[in-house]
Design an enzyme around this catalytic site. Structure first.
Site, PDB file in Angstrom:
ATOM      1  N   GLU A  46      57.974  55.113  -4.104  1.00  9.61           N
ATOM      2  CA  GLU A  46      58.941  55.154  -5.207  1.00  9.61           C
ATOM      3  C   GLU A  46      58.270  54.717  -6.508  1.00  9.61           C
ATOM      4  O   GLU A  46      57.304  53.934  -6.486  1.00  9.61           O
ATOM      5  CB  GLU A  46      60.115  54.216  -4.872  1.00  9.61           C
ATOM      6  CG  GLU A  46      61.176  54.162  -5.962  1.00  9.61           C
ATOM      7  CD  GLU A  46      62.486  53.521  -5.512  1.00  9.61           C
ATOM      8  OE1 GLU A  46      62.545  52.935  -4.416  1.00  9.61           O
ATOM      9  OE2 GLU A  46      63.462  53.618  -6.287  1.00  9.61           O
ATOM     10  N   ASN A 193      70.395  59.802  -3.093  1.00 12.74           N
ATOM     11  CA  ASN A 193      69.941  58.611  -2.364  1.00 12.74           C
ATOM     12  C   ASN A 193      70.972  57.500  -2.539  1.00 12.74           C
ATOM     13  O   ASN A 193      71.444  57.261  -3.654  1.00 12.74           O
ATOM     14  CB  ASN A 193      68.600  58.117  -2.931  1.00 12.74           C
ATOM     15  CG  ASN A 193      68.238  56.725  -2.419  1.00 12.74           C
ATOM     16  OD1 ASN A 193      67.887  56.554  -1.259  1.00 12.74           O
ATOM     17  ND2 ASN A 193      68.362  55.718  -3.283  1.00 12.74           N
ATOM     18  N   GLU A 194      71.327  56.844  -1.452  1.00 13.45           N
ATOM     19  CA  GLU A 194      72.297  55.733  -1.500  1.00 13.45           C
ATOM     20  C   GLU A 194      73.424  56.087  -2.475  1.00 13.45           C
ATOM     21  O   GLU A 194      73.706  55.327  -3.412  1.00 13.45           O
ATOM     22  CB  GLU A 194      71.600  54.410  -1.840  1.00 13.45           C
ATOM     23  CG  GLU A 194      70.587  54.017  -0.771  1.00 13.45           C
ATOM     24  CD  GLU A 194      70.122  52.567  -0.786  1.00 13.45           C
ATOM     25  OE1 GLU A 194      70.388  51.842  -1.764  1.00 13.45           O
ATOM     26  OE2 GLU A 194      69.479  52.157   0.209  1.00 13.45           O
ATOM     27  N   TYR A 260      67.436  47.578   6.457  1.00 13.55           N
ATOM     28  CA  TYR A 260      66.359  46.631   6.142  1.00 13.55           C
ATOM     29  C   TYR A 260      66.497  45.370   6.995  1.00 13.55           C
ATOM     30  O   TYR A 260      67.611  44.902   7.245  1.00 13.55           O
ATOM     31  CB  TYR A 260      66.409  46.243   4.657  1.00 13.55           C
ATOM     32  CG  TYR A 260      65.852  47.334   3.749  1.00 13.55           C
ATOM     33  CD1 TYR A 260      64.477  47.470   3.576  1.00 13.55           C
ATOM     34  CD2 TYR A 260      66.690  48.234   3.098  1.00 13.55           C
ATOM     35  CE1 TYR A 260      63.947  48.468   2.766  1.00 13.55           C
ATOM     36  CE2 TYR A 260      66.169  49.243   2.284  1.00 13.55           C
ATOM     37  CZ  TYR A 260      64.798  49.354   2.121  1.00 13.55           C
ATOM     38  OH  TYR A 260      64.270  50.344   1.330  1.00 13.55           O
ATOM     39  N   GLU A 316      64.713  54.833   5.011  1.00 11.04           N
ATOM     40  CA  GLU A 316      64.263  53.547   4.440  1.00 11.04           C
ATOM     41  C   GLU A 316      64.462  52.481   5.502  1.00 11.04           C
ATOM     42  O   GLU A 316      65.576  52.316   6.017  1.00 11.04           O
ATOM     43  CB  GLU A 316      65.055  53.176   3.184  1.00 11.04           C
ATOM     44  CG  GLU A 316      64.690  54.011   1.983  1.00 11.04           C
ATOM     45  CD  GLU A 316      65.352  53.540   0.680  1.00 11.04           C
ATOM     46  OE1 GLU A 316      65.620  52.334   0.536  1.00 11.04           O
ATOM     47  OE2 GLU A 316      65.591  54.400  -0.169  1.00 11.04           O
ATOM     48  N   GLN A 365      57.674  50.200   1.638  1.00 16.12           N
ATOM     49  CA  GLN A 365      57.161  51.411   1.070  1.00 16.12           C
ATOM     50  C   GLN A 365      55.643  51.430   1.258  1.00 16.12           C
ATOM     51  O   GLN A 365      55.062  50.427   1.661  1.00 16.12           O
ATOM     52  CB  GLN A 365      57.504  51.504  -0.403  1.00 16.12           C
ATOM     53  CG  GLN A 365      59.022  51.519  -0.654  1.00 16.12           C
ATOM     54  CD  GLN A 365      59.400  51.878  -2.089  1.00 16.12           C
ATOM     55  OE1 GLN A 365      58.569  52.250  -2.896  1.00 16.12           O
ATOM     56  NE2 GLN A 365      60.689  51.724  -2.408  1.00 16.12           N
TER      57      GLN A 365
HETATM   58  O1  AHR Z   1      63.227  50.492  -1.269  1.00 15.28           O
HETATM   59  C1  AHR Z   1      63.782  49.826  -2.352  1.00 15.28           C
HETATM   60  C2  AHR Z   1      65.199  50.284  -2.649  1.00 15.28           C
HETATM   61  O2  AHR Z   1      66.040  49.965  -1.574  1.00 15.28           O
HETATM   62  C3  AHR Z   1      65.403  51.761  -2.823  1.00 15.28           C
HETATM   63  O3  AHR Z   1      65.109  52.181  -4.111  1.00 15.28           O
HETATM   64  C4  AHR Z   1      66.852  51.933  -2.536  1.00 15.28           C
HETATM   65  O4  AHR Z   1      67.159  53.207  -2.016  1.00 15.28           O
HETATM   66  C5  AHR Z   1      67.165  50.818  -1.553  1.00 15.28           C
HETATM   67  O5  AHR Z   1      68.280  50.101  -1.910  1.00 15.28           O
END
Ligand code: AHR
Length: 512
Positions: A46, A193-194, A260, A316, A365
């Site tokens: 990103e 995205n999101e 996450y 992600e 990432q």
């Molecule tokens: O990976 C960091 C961020 O986490 C990304 O930009 C977003 O899609 C997510 O909230």
């Protein structure tokens, strides 16, 4: 070399621990039927912090050695990983990105402010041509994340045309003006995205309608076939998946999921390097919980799509700790310890297990952001423990998943129990069986008897990743604190392989 010898010596000294447990693994080598999608070993880049600028791209005039502007050390390290797919340009950044700002002569490209990530100026010197050329050079599939939040349908449609049209279309002509005669190949097209958050704060119903509209105009040009991916849920947001499956269904090829290993969005997420055993065990339970989350999303998908045509794309995932002290708070730069290596190992073992539904996963990432493979600082570079796990696990890409049973000790965080051994097995196109295995226990070695049923083996070769302590990590000055070493603790008799895996170690085995 000196560092490597030192680290092997350290590894040798920690393989001896006072206690040993005995476990049993059964691998059903004759029951493999589904292929592990190689894209599960995907990456994400990103425009965030120093992931692109400084991490991947330094420009042709940089004093840092580079190949056409891509830093040579990072390029070579990524090439070694054989990364199957690379997602770009975000993340949250994608929904404020206007691709036309990032094409043409660099000095004419307009600058913008990166509102999501630190409010820094984005000069657009890395754009569509730079990304697609990188993917070609790496031999990786590009995965584009299109702007639904603040972009137009026309803008997204023209982006696909610019990249993939071979004919005499307006965008193909523009691409030619910018020096690229032939179209690039584009398979994976993300539509937003999101979209429930930074991508527009939409409701699932509203986004479903927008997905249908935007994706309609992402055309298949001249033999290029898009695989369209809708912006999916985060974590436990099952209603989002339910609504998308019901309103969009087979109009999408894939539906994303973000998860996450993170202590929540408010307050401190904890230090990446300073943690105790309780933090470590919490991390393991949070990481392992993704399996339950995946199963729940899959069961919703199965209701609407019993033939499993729509892929679940975990585009992600990874650890999210507090940024390194002294680093920019908007840059999400964090260190990476043996604990992160365990999160990578366990997550990949879990993704392998659902080959009929999980078609892609992209760790967040690739460089300098969150659970990165590589960290850079000016001309310095270091490979993280997570990098080494990806390198050890790449043998599963495109292999046939083999079902596995594990009988072993339990560990626990509070009342949450989990198995001390976490493993995955596959058979590759040359009929070689690979096993990846993590001993999560920080105190006990594991003597493991692996029963391969009808498969006969004569020997096993292996690689081990471990360290003196679970919080060990590599730095620019000491890059070989956590590095793979040869794993020799194996004995094969007929169909039984016996191995001893030290405490807090991850092993990758190839059976011969
Ligand atoms: O990976 C960091 C961020 O986490 C990304 O930009 C977003 O899609 C997510 O909230």
């Amino acid at each position: 070399m000196k560092n490597t010898l030192l680290s092997i010596f350290l590894l040798g000294s920690i393989t001896l621990s006072a206690q040993t447990s005995t476990s049993k693994i059964t691998i059903h080598a004759d029951q493999g039927k589904d292929i592990i999608s190689k894209e599960i070993y995907g990456q994400f880049a990103e425009h965030l912090g120093t992931c692109i600028y400084g991490g991947i791209w330094v420009g042709e005039n940089s004093s840092i050695p580079n190949i056409k502007g891509y830093r040579t050390d990072v390029f070579n390290a990524l090439k070694e990983l054989q990364i199957p797919v690379l997602r770009w340009p975000g993340g949250c950044f994608a929904d404020e990105y206007h691709w036309m700002d990032g094409i043409g002569p660099k000095e004419k490209r307009p600058k913008m402010v990166n509102n999501n990530w630190g409010g820094v100026v984005e000069n657009n010197s890395f754009g569509t041509n730079e990304f697609f050329n990188l993917c070609e050079m790496l031999g990786t599939e590009p995965y584009l994340s299109g702007n639904v939040g603040s972009g137009t349908v026309e803008e997204m449609a023209k982006w696909v045309e610019y990249i993939t049209s071979a004919g005499d279309s307006p965008m193909a002509r523009l691409r030619r003006q910018n020096g690229r005669e032939n179209p690039w190949h584009l398979k994976y097209m993300g539509v937003g995205n999101e979209s429930w958050g930074c991508g527009g704060n939409m409701t699932p119903n509203y986004y479903s309608d927008l997905y249908r509209r935007y994706s309609t105009y992402c055309r298949d040009y001249d033999g290029n076939k898009l695989y369209k991916i809708a912006s999916g849920a985060s974590d436990y947001h099952y209603k989002w998946t339910e609504t998308l499956m019901s309103n969009v269904g087979n109009r999408m090829d894939g539906l994303s999921l973000h998860y996450y290993t993170c202590k929540g969005w408010r307050g401190s997420k904890g230090s990446a390097t300073k943690f105790d055993k309780d933090d470590y065990l919490w991390t393991m339970t949070k990481c392992l919980e993704i399996e339950d989350v995946i199963k729940k999303h899959i069961s919703i998908m199965d209701k609407y799509d019993p033939q499993r045509k729509v892929g679940l794309m975990v585009d992600e995932w990874g650890t999210w700790w507090d940024q390194e002290p002294g680093s920019h708070p908007g840059f999400l730069y964090q260190q990476n310890t043996m604990r992160d290596a365990f999160v990578a190992a366990l997550s990949l073992n879990i993704f392998n297990k659902y080959p009929e539904r999980i078609k892609m996963a992209n760790i967040a990432q690739v460089v300098n952001v969150l659970q990165a493979m590589i960290l850079t600082n000016d001309s310095k570079v270091v490979l993280t423990p997570t990098y080494h796990i990806f390198n050890m696990y790449k043998v599963h890409m495109g292999a046939t998943y083999l079902p596995i049973d594990i009988q072993c000790d339990s560990l626990a965080w509070k009342d949450k129990k989990f198995a001390a051994i976490n493993a995955s097995a596959s058979k590759d196109v040359n009929n070689k069986i690979h096993i990846t295995l993590a001993n999560i226990d920080t105190d006990k070695d594991q003597k493991i008897e692996i029963d391969l049923g009808t498969a006969k083996i004569s020997k096993a070769t292996g690689t081990i990743l471990t360290a003196k302590t679970i919080d060990a990590y590599n730095t620019f000055d000491s890059p070989n604190v956590v590095v793979p070493a040869v794993f020799k603790e194996t004995k094969a008799v007929k169909n039984i392989l016996t191995i001893t895996v030290p405490a807090k170690a991850i092993v990758s085995l190839e059976l011969i």
